[in-house]
Design a protein around this motif. Structure first.
Motif, PDB file in Angstrom:
ATOM      1  N   PHE A  34       0.797  -1.226   0.000  1.00 53.18           N
ATOM      2  CA  PHE A  34       0.000   0.000   0.000  1.00 53.18           C
ATOM      3  C   PHE A  34       0.829   1.275   0.000  1.00 53.18           C
ATOM      4  O   PHE A  34       0.504   2.235  -0.679  1.00 53.18           O
ATOM      5  CB  PHE A  34      -0.942   0.013   1.208  1.00 53.18           C
ATOM      6  CG  PHE A  34      -1.961  -1.074   1.186  1.00 53.18           C
ATOM      7  CD1 PHE A  34      -3.053  -1.017   0.341  1.00 53.18           C
ATOM      8  CD2 PHE A  34      -1.818  -2.191   2.007  1.00 53.18           C
ATOM      9  CE1 PHE A  34      -3.994  -2.031   0.315  1.00 53.18           C
ATOM     10  CE2 PHE A  34      -2.756  -3.210   1.998  1.00 53.18           C
ATOM     11  CZ  PHE A  34      -3.842  -3.131   1.149  1.00 53.18           C
ATOM     12  N   ASN A  35       1.894   1.312   0.782  1.00 53.55           N
ATOM     13  CA  ASN A  35       2.612   2.576   0.962  1.00 53.55           C
ATOM     14  C   ASN A  35       3.850   2.666   0.077  1.00 53.55           C
ATOM     15  O   ASN A  35       4.420   1.642  -0.320  1.00 53.55           O
ATOM     16  CB  ASN A  35       2.980   2.767   2.439  1.00 53.55           C
ATOM     17  CG  ASN A  35       4.105   1.845   2.878  1.00 53.55           C
ATOM     18  OD1 ASN A  35       5.269   2.109   2.607  1.00 53.55           O
ATOM     19  ND2 ASN A  35       3.756   0.737   3.552  1.00 53.55           N
ATOM     20  N   PRO A  36       4.294   3.877  -0.244  1.00 50.54           N
ATOM     21  CA  PRO A  36       5.428   4.042  -1.164  1.00 50.54           C
ATOM     22  C   PRO A  36       6.727   3.420  -0.678  1.00 50.54           C
ATOM     23  O   PRO A  36       7.489   2.871  -1.483  1.00 50.54           O
ATOM     24  CB  PRO A  36       5.566   5.565  -1.261  1.00 50.54           C
ATOM     25  CG  PRO A  36       4.243   6.114  -0.877  1.00 50.54           C
ATOM     26  CD  PRO A  36       3.687   5.164   0.130  1.00 50.54           C
ATOM     27  N   ILE A  37       7.001   3.504   0.630  1.00 55.81           N
ATOM     28  CA  ILE A  37       8.259   2.952   1.130  1.00 55.81           C
ATOM     29  C   ILE A  37       8.329   1.450   0.894  1.00 55.81           C
ATOM     30  O   ILE A  37       9.356   0.920   0.458  1.00 55.81           O
ATOM     31  CB  ILE A  37       8.438   3.284   2.632  1.00 55.81           C
ATOM     32  CG1 ILE A  37       8.702   4.776   2.808  1.00 55.81           C
ATOM     33  CG2 ILE A  37       9.578   2.466   3.238  1.00 55.81           C
ATOM     34  CD1 ILE A  37       8.860   5.215   4.255  1.00 55.81           C
ATOM     35  N   SER A  38       7.245   0.738   1.153  1.00 53.81           N
ATOM     36  CA  SER A  38       7.242  -0.714   0.954  1.00 53.81           C
ATOM     37  C   SER A  38       7.392  -1.079  -0.518  1.00 53.81           C
ATOM     38  O   SER A  38       8.065  -2.055  -0.860  1.00 53.81           O
ATOM     39  CB  SER A  38       5.955  -1.314   1.527  1.00 53.81           C
ATOM     40  OG  SER A  38       5.944  -1.187   2.935  1.00 53.81           O
ATOM     41  N   VAL A  39       6.770  -0.295  -1.403  1.00 52.31           N
ATOM     42  CA  VAL A  39       6.929  -0.534  -2.843  1.00 52.31           C
ATOM     43  C   VAL A  39       8.385  -0.342  -3.249  1.00 52.31           C
ATOM     44  O   VAL A  39       8.968  -1.171  -3.966  1.00 52.31           O
ATOM     45  CB  VAL A  39       6.013   0.406  -3.650  1.00 52.31           C
ATOM     46  CG1 VAL A  39       6.341   0.333  -5.142  1.00 52.31           C
ATOM     47  CG2 VAL A  39       4.550   0.050  -3.423  1.00 52.31           C
ATOM     48  N   VAL A  40       8.982   0.748  -2.794  1.00 53.08           N
ATOM     49  CA  VAL A  40      10.379   1.047  -3.144  1.00 53.08           C
ATOM     50  C   VAL A  40      11.318  -0.030  -2.601  1.00 53.08           C
ATOM     51  O   VAL A  40      12.235  -0.484  -3.300  1.00 53.08           O
ATOM     52  CB  VAL A  40      10.773   2.437  -2.614  1.00 53.08           C
ATOM     53  CG1 VAL A  40      12.277   2.665  -2.742  1.00 53.08           C
ATOM     54  CG2 VAL A  40      10.005   3.529  -3.361  1.00 53.08           C
ATOM     55  N   GLU A  41      11.101  -0.459  -1.367  1.00 51.95           N
ATOM     56  CA  GLU A  41      11.946  -1.499  -0.784  1.00 51.95           C
ATOM     57  C   GLU A  41      11.805  -2.814  -1.545  1.00 51.95           C
ATOM     58  O   GLU A  41      12.796  -3.537  -1.731  1.00 51.95           O
ATOM     59  CB  GLU A  41      11.591  -1.695   0.690  1.00 51.95           C
ATOM     60  CG  GLU A  41      12.031  -0.543   1.578  1.00 51.95           C
ATOM     61  CD  GLU A  41      11.659  -0.733   3.042  1.00 51.95           C
ATOM     62  OE1 GLU A  41      12.237  -0.019   3.891  1.00 51.95           O
ATOM     63  OE2 GLU A  41      10.803  -1.596   3.344  1.00 51.95           O
ATOM     64  N   ALA A  42      10.599  -3.129  -1.979  1.00 57.92           N
ATOM     65  CA  ALA A  42      10.394  -4.360  -2.745  1.00 57.92           C
ATOM     66  C   ALA A  42      11.154  -4.301  -4.066  1.00 57.92           C
ATOM     67  O   ALA A  42      11.842  -5.257  -4.454  1.00 57.92           O
ATOM     68  CB  ALA A  42       8.906  -4.580  -2.990  1.00 57.92           C
TER      69      ALA A  42
END
Length: 335
Positions: free
Chosen positions: A53-61
Motif C-alpha cells: 500500500f505505501n510508497p516505502i514498501s513498494v520502493v523497498e520491494a
C-alpha cells in the motif's frame, strides 16, 4: 443530460502490446487491472511481494528485486504459530521458517529476471500512511511494515509521509529502475480504494500526498506516466453506486469502466482489436458441455482449436497454451 463528468486522458507514449512484459505492483486495485491484462493475453507479473500500500514498501520491494536480495530465517518473526516477513504479504508466510524463506526467495528471483526484461511497470499507490515497528516488537529491526500480519497495535507507530519525502523516494526508485532496465516505461496510478480505517479526513490527506508526489515525479521524467484511475472513480463516476457494499472498494462496474479507459489510453489499438477473439477462446475453454460425446461438441472443440492455433501462430507471445491443450485433449478423447 450528463450524469457524470468525463475528462480527456493523455495517452501513454509507449502503449502496451502483447509481446510486452508488464510488472504490476501496489494495492489491491493493481491486481484488478493485472487480472484483466492476464485475461486478455498479456504477460504479467503481479505483486511479487504481495499487495503493498505505501510508497516505502513498494520502493523497498523493487530494490530487493534489483539487488536480488535473498532473505534468511533470521529476517522472519513468529506470530500466531506462523513465520512472517514484515516486507511481504501473508501468502508468503509459512508454518516453518524454511517454508517462508523458500517462497520469498523464489518470488524475488523470478521478479528480478522478469523486471530486467520488462517493458512496463505499473505502480499503484494506496496510502501515504506508514506503520513503523516499535521497541515492543522485540528483536525486530525498526522499519516500515508492508503488512501488519494482525500483530498488536502497540508494535507500530503510525506516520504520514510528506509529499516531499514521497517524491524523493519515488524519484530515487525511478532512477534505479531505469539504470537497471533503461527501456522501462513506468506507469503510476493512485488507488481509488478508500482507506477508511484511517478515517475520512486522514484518507484524503494521504491521497493528497500521493497525488502531489506522483505528479512531481511524472513531470520530471519522460519515462514516467500517470494514469488517472483515482480521478476516474472519484471525479468521473463520483457515486456510491460504483462502490461495493463496504463503501471502500470500487465495484465491478467501476473497475470495468476504469479498464475501458485504460485500454483506450495505454494499450495499442492493434492489441485491443484481438480482445474479442481472446475472450471468445477463453469462454470456450470455460464451457462445460452437458454431453461431451456428441458430434456437436466435437465440432465446437475443433473450431476453437483451429482459432487458437492460428492466433498463437500470428501472435506467439499470447499465452493460450492451456486453452489449446484443453481443446486438443478433448478432440483426442472423443476419437
Amino acid at each position: 443530460m450528463k450524469f457524470h463528468y468525463e475528462f480527456p486522458i493523455q495517452k501513454i507514449p509507449t502503449p502496451l502490446m502483447h509481446y510486452h512484459k508488464v510488472v504490476m505492483m501496489g494495492s489491491c486495485f493493481t491486481e484488478n487491472i493485472g487480472n484483466l491484462l492476464k485475461s486478455h493475453g498479456f504477460q504479467v507479473l503481479e505483486n511479487p511481494n504481495g499487495i503493498l500500500f505505501n510508497p516505502i514498501s513498494v520502493v523497498e520491494a523493487i530494490d530487493s528485486y534489483i539487488n536480488q536480495k535473498q532473505i534468511v530465517e533470521s529476517d522472519l518473526f513468529l506470530l500466531n504459530e506462523t513465520w512472517h516477513s514484515w516486507k511481504h504479504h501473508s501468502r508468503f508466510s509459512g508454518t516453518t521458517p524454511a517454508e517462508a524463506v523458500d517462497k520469498i526467495n523464489a518470488s524475488t528471483t523470478t521478479a528480478a529476471r522478469f523486471l530486467k526484461t520488462a517493458n512496463h511497470i505499473m505502480i499503484t499507490l494506496g496510502s501515504a500512511w506508514v506503520y513503523r515497528l516499535t521497541d515492543v516488537a522485540d528483536g525486530i529491526v525498526k522499519s516500515v511494515a508492508a503488512n501488519n500480519h494482525k500483530a498488536p497495535a502497540a508494535w507500530f507507530n503510525r506516520e504520514l509521509l510528506t509529499a516531499t519525502q514521497t517524491q524523493e523516494i519515488l524519484q530515487q526508485m525511478v532512477n534505479r529502475l531505469l539504470e537497471f532496465n533503461p527501456h522501462l516505461q513506468i506507469i503510476f496510478t493512485i488507488s481509488p480504494v478508500r482507506h477508511l480505517r484511517e478515517g475520512v479526513i486522514d484518507n484524503n490527506r494521504s491521497k493528497a500526498v500521493l497525488i502531489q508526489a506522483v505528479h512531481d515525479v511524472t513531470k520530471n521524467n519522460d519515462a514516467a506516466y500517470y494514469f488517472p484511475a483515482y480521478e476516474l472513480v472519484i471525479d468521473d463516476l463520483r457515486d456510491y453506486r460504483f462502490y461495493a457494499e463496504d463503501l471502500v472498494h470500487p465495484n465491478y462496474q467501476a473497475t470495468q469502466y476504469v479498464w475501458e479507459k485504460f485500454v483506450d489510453a495505454c494499450i495499442d489499438n492493434n492489441a485491443s482489436m484481438l480482445f474479442k477473439l481472446i475472450k471468445e477462446i477463453k469462454l470456450a475453454y470455460q464451457h462445460k458441455p452437458f454431453n461431451p460425446a456428441t458430434n456437436q461438441h466435437q465440432q465446437f472443440l475443433k473450431k476453437y482449436a483451429n482459432e487458437t492455433t492460428l492466433l498463437i501462430e500470428q501472435y506467439p507471445h499470447i499465452d493460450l497454451k492451456e486453452e489449446l491443450n484443453y481443446f486438443n485433449t478433448g478432440i483426442r478423447n472423443l476419437q
